[in-house]
Design a protein around this motif. Sequence first.
Motif, PDB file in Angstrom:
ATOM      1  N   PRO A 102      44.915  36.000  34.908  1.00 26.16           N
ATOM      2  CA  PRO A 102      44.832  35.137  36.072  1.00 26.16           C
ATOM      3  C   PRO A 102      45.854  33.925  35.346  1.00 26.16           C
ATOM      4  CG  PRO A 102      42.545  34.904  34.918  1.00 26.16           C
ATOM      5  CD  PRO A 102      43.581  36.219  34.607  1.00 26.16           C
ATOM      6  N   ILE A 143      41.525  52.641  34.832  1.00 27.62           N
ATOM      7  CA  ILE A 143      40.950  52.496  33.262  1.00 27.62           C
ATOM      8  C   ILE A 143      41.875  53.581  32.500  1.00 27.62           C
ATOM      9  CG2 ILE A 143      39.166  53.379  31.774  1.00 27.62           C
ATOM     10  CD1 ILE A 143      36.881  52.633  33.845  1.00 27.62           C
ATOM     11  N   VAL A 151      36.864  48.776  26.318  1.00 34.49           N
ATOM     12  CA  VAL A 151      36.192  49.225  27.423  1.00 34.49           C
ATOM     13  C   VAL A 151      35.238  50.373  27.373  1.00 34.49           C
ATOM     14  CG1 VAL A 151      36.347  49.672  30.086  1.00 34.49           C
ATOM     15  CG2 VAL A 151      38.018  47.884  28.999  1.00 34.49           C
ATOM     16  N   ARG A 197      35.826  40.890  21.721  1.00 31.04           N
ATOM     17  CA  ARG A 197      35.650  40.031  22.938  1.00 31.04           C
ATOM     18  C   ARG A 197      36.893  39.547  23.620  1.00 31.04           C
ATOM     19  NH1 ARG A 197      31.606  37.015  19.373  1.00 31.04           N
ATOM     20  NH2 ARG A 197      29.716  37.725  20.179  1.00 31.04           N
ATOM     21  N   LEU A 206      38.399  42.680  25.393  1.00 23.72           N
ATOM     22  CA  LEU A 206      37.391  43.392  26.473  1.00 23.72           C
ATOM     23  C   LEU A 206      37.564  42.614  27.672  1.00 23.72           C
ATOM     24  CD1 LEU A 206      34.869  45.105  27.597  1.00 23.72           C
ATOM     25  CD2 LEU A 206      33.537  43.290  26.619  1.00 23.72           C
ATOM     26  N   HIS A 207      37.786  41.063  27.465  1.00 22.98           N
ATOM     27  CA  HIS A 207      37.752  40.120  28.500  1.00 22.98           C
ATOM     28  C   HIS A 207      39.170  40.331  29.167  1.00 22.98           C
ATOM     29  CE1 HIS A 207      37.508  36.430  30.756  1.00 22.98           C
ATOM     30  NE2 HIS A 207      38.511  35.768  30.320  1.00 22.98           N
ATOM     31  N   ARG A 211      39.071  43.541  31.299  1.00 21.29           N
ATOM     32  CA  ARG A 211      38.489  43.457  32.270  1.00 21.29           C
ATOM     33  C   ARG A 211      39.170  42.666  33.371  1.00 21.29           C
ATOM     34  NH1 ARG A 211      32.794  41.287  30.092  1.00 21.29           N
ATOM     35  NH2 ARG A 211      31.440  43.398  29.846  1.00 21.29           N
ATOM     36  N   GLN A 212      40.004  41.767  32.945  1.00 23.83           N
ATOM     37  CA  GLN A 212      40.698  40.971  33.994  1.00 23.83           C
ATOM     38  C   GLN A 212      41.904  41.759  34.519  1.00 23.83           C
ATOM     39  OE1 GLN A 212      39.967  36.620  33.889  1.00 23.83           O
ATOM     40  NE2 GLN A 212      41.199  36.903  31.996  1.00 23.83           N
ATOM     41  N   LEU A 245      41.784  45.080  34.951  1.00 20.66           N
ATOM     42  CA  LEU A 245      41.069  45.873  35.733  1.00 20.66           C
ATOM     43  C   LEU A 245      41.107  45.158  37.061  1.00 20.66           C
ATOM     44  CD1 LEU A 245      38.869  47.827  33.412  1.00 20.66           C
ATOM     45  CD2 LEU A 245      40.856  48.798  34.527  1.00 20.66           C
ATOM     46  N   ARG A 246      40.488  44.077  36.942  1.00 21.16           N
ATOM     47  CA  ARG A 246      40.114  43.292  38.254  1.00 21.16           C
ATOM     48  C   ARG A 246      41.348  43.051  39.080  1.00 21.16           C
ATOM     49  NH1 ARG A 246      41.313  39.302  41.017  1.00 21.16           N
ATOM     50  NH2 ARG A 246      43.134  39.000  39.746  1.00 21.16           N
ATOM     51  N   LEU A 275      42.736  46.410  40.511  1.00 26.09           N
ATOM     52  CA  LEU A 275      41.699  46.888  41.605  1.00 26.09           C
ATOM     53  C   LEU A 275      41.914  45.834  42.941  1.00 26.09           C
ATOM     54  CD1 LEU A 275      38.789  47.971  39.594  1.00 26.09           C
ATOM     55  CD2 LEU A 275      40.375  49.321  40.703  1.00 26.09           C
ATOM     56  N   ASP A 276      42.366  44.733  42.670  1.00 26.30           N
ATOM     57  CA  ASP A 276      42.297  43.642  43.754  1.00 26.30           C
ATOM     58  C   ASP A 276      42.596  44.240  45.093  1.00 26.30           C
ATOM     59  OD1 ASP A 276      41.546  41.004  44.672  1.00 26.30           O
ATOM     60  OD2 ASP A 276      43.827  40.579  44.447  1.00 26.30           O
ATOM     61  N   LEU A 304      35.664  31.613  19.439  1.00 27.41           N
ATOM     62  CA  LEU A 304      35.151  31.165  20.930  1.00 27.41           C
ATOM     63  C   LEU A 304      34.131  30.155  20.963  1.00 27.41           C
ATOM     64  CD1 LEU A 304      34.972  34.161  23.251  1.00 27.41           C
ATOM     65  CD2 LEU A 304      36.562  32.422  23.162  1.00 27.41           C
ATOM     66  N   ALA A 315      33.144  35.903  29.799  1.00 27.88           N
ATOM     67  CA  ALA A 315      32.440  37.204  29.332  1.00 27.88           C
ATOM     68  C   ALA A 315      30.936  36.465  28.503  1.00 27.88           C
ATOM     69  CB  ALA A 315      33.098  37.882  28.253  1.00 27.88           C
ATOM     70  N   PHE A 327      36.105  34.520  41.970  1.00 28.12           N
ATOM     71  CA  PHE A 327      36.653  35.467  40.687  1.00 28.12           C
ATOM     72  C   PHE A 327      35.453  35.801  39.761  1.00 28.12           C
ATOM     73  CE2 PHE A 327      38.479  35.834  36.553  1.00 28.12           C
ATOM     74  CZ  PHE A 327      39.745  36.330  36.823  1.00 28.12           C
ATOM     75  N   GLN A 358      34.314  39.081  41.455  1.00 28.61           N
ATOM     76  CA  GLN A 358      35.197  40.059  41.211  1.00 28.61           C
ATOM     77  C   GLN A 358      35.049  40.654  39.911  1.00 28.61           C
ATOM     78  OE1 GLN A 358      39.268  38.856  42.468  1.00 28.61           O
ATOM     79  NE2 GLN A 358      38.626  38.772  44.652  1.00 28.61           N
ATOM     80  N   TYR A 359      35.011  39.581  38.903  1.00 33.62           N
ATOM     81  CA  TYR A 359      34.999  40.210  37.503  1.00 33.62           C
ATOM     82  C   TYR A 359      33.526  40.821  37.355  1.00 33.62           C
ATOM     83  CZ  TYR A 359      35.319  39.326  32.465  1.00 33.62           C
ATOM     84  OH  TYR A 359      35.203  39.338  31.120  1.00 33.62           O
ATOM     85  N   THR A 389      33.837  44.382  38.723  1.00 37.75           N
ATOM     86  CA  THR A 389      34.859  45.080  38.260  1.00 37.75           C
ATOM     87  C   THR A 389      34.048  45.750  36.848  1.00 37.75           C
ATOM     88  OG1 THR A 389      36.658  43.757  38.497  1.00 37.75           O
ATOM     89  CG2 THR A 389      36.779  45.295  36.629  1.00 37.75           C
ATOM     90  N   VAL A 422      33.313  49.692  36.485  1.00 35.94           N
ATOM     91  CA  VAL A 422      33.832  50.319  35.436  1.00 35.94           C
ATOM     92  C   VAL A 422      32.356  51.405  34.734  1.00 35.94           C
ATOM     93  CG1 VAL A 422      34.356  50.067  32.806  1.00 35.94           C
ATOM     94  CG2 VAL A 422      35.647  48.988  34.621  1.00 35.94           C
ATOM     95  N   ASP A 472      32.142  54.778  36.034  1.00 39.16           N
ATOM     96  CA  ASP A 472      33.135  55.705  35.674  1.00 39.16           C
ATOM     97  C   ASP A 472      32.625  56.705  34.623  1.00 39.16           C
ATOM     98  OD1 ASP A 472      35.655  57.079  36.052  1.00 39.16           O
ATOM     99  OD2 ASP A 472      36.231  55.920  33.998  1.00 39.16           O
TER     100      ASP A 472
END
Lengths: 203, 96
Positions: free
Chosen positions: A115, A148, A159, A184, A187-188, A191-192, A194-195, A198-199, B3, B25, B53, B56-57, B60, B64, B67
């Motif tokens: 994003p 994926i 993932v 971390r 993964l984030h 996922r973003q 993939l989002r 798929l949107d 983080l 996350a 958002f 949606q996250y 998602t 997943v 799957d």
Amino acid sequence: MKQPSPEKTETGADGREIDVEAVLRGDHAAFEQLVRQESPRLFRLILRFVRDDEEARNVMQETFLQAFKRLHTFRRESKLTTWLYAIGINQARAAVRKKRRYTTLEEQDIERLQPAFAQGMYVDRYEAWNPQQVAERSERSRLVHEAIEQLPDTYRTVVVLRDLEGLSTAEAAAVLEISEGAVRVRLHRARQALRALLDKYFR
Amino acid sequence: MNLLDQLRHVFKRPLMCEDVNHFLALYLEGALDPKTHARFEGHVQRCPNCNTFLDQYRQTVELVREDEIADPPPELIELTLAFLRKHLENGQNDAG
Ligand SMILES: [Zn+2]
């Protein structure tokens, strides 16, 4: 030298105990039990890479063989199963490198799928998703699976280990030999991405 | 800077959508401290775009998780054990 506390047993993928001590002594029966317990998960991990049943079988067999031959190199810095998955993923990577037949996204595509922000706010306006209404279950599964599959290896593995196989951040970090922070972040970002992929189907 | 260290800086100014996204996350895992978690929750409730958002996250991640791929056929385990026996016996003979 710091001695990590040795675990005599650990829990396998199917929830049953693995006798780590016996495996490390080279006990064939204990190793056989390890093969029986860990084959399903190891097979799934390898198949995600090589995308071919026949090849996944070969890579899995080779992984167990390598693991058995290299038991003396296991340093107890991670779980035995984590070490086994790491060997499996490395073997799978090597197999894929030999004959790459699939195109995946590149790092810059993953970046493009993140994003965008301006003054700390999202640039885009998001519309609510309704995957249940938009697509049939089988169609939905296909779209998600394809998304994926498009992820570059570095993102797909994270993932698969975290969201699909349910490994902890620490375990995934040990398998991939990267920091927990890197797990971390990947993964984030995955996922973003993939989002974003798929949107267009689900809103 | 990891983080959680970054999170300390976020405390010093009003929370933006970008901050929420950055720690999404951890927020979903419930890994933020209760005070920060409440602050994030407050923003998401007041900010429709963050709310959508986040939804949606979350979806998602759920999609997943569905799957799944099939386990190997049971005979593969027996074939693998036979493969190992063969190679380990040969290996012992070859060694040296
Ligand atoms: Zn917001």
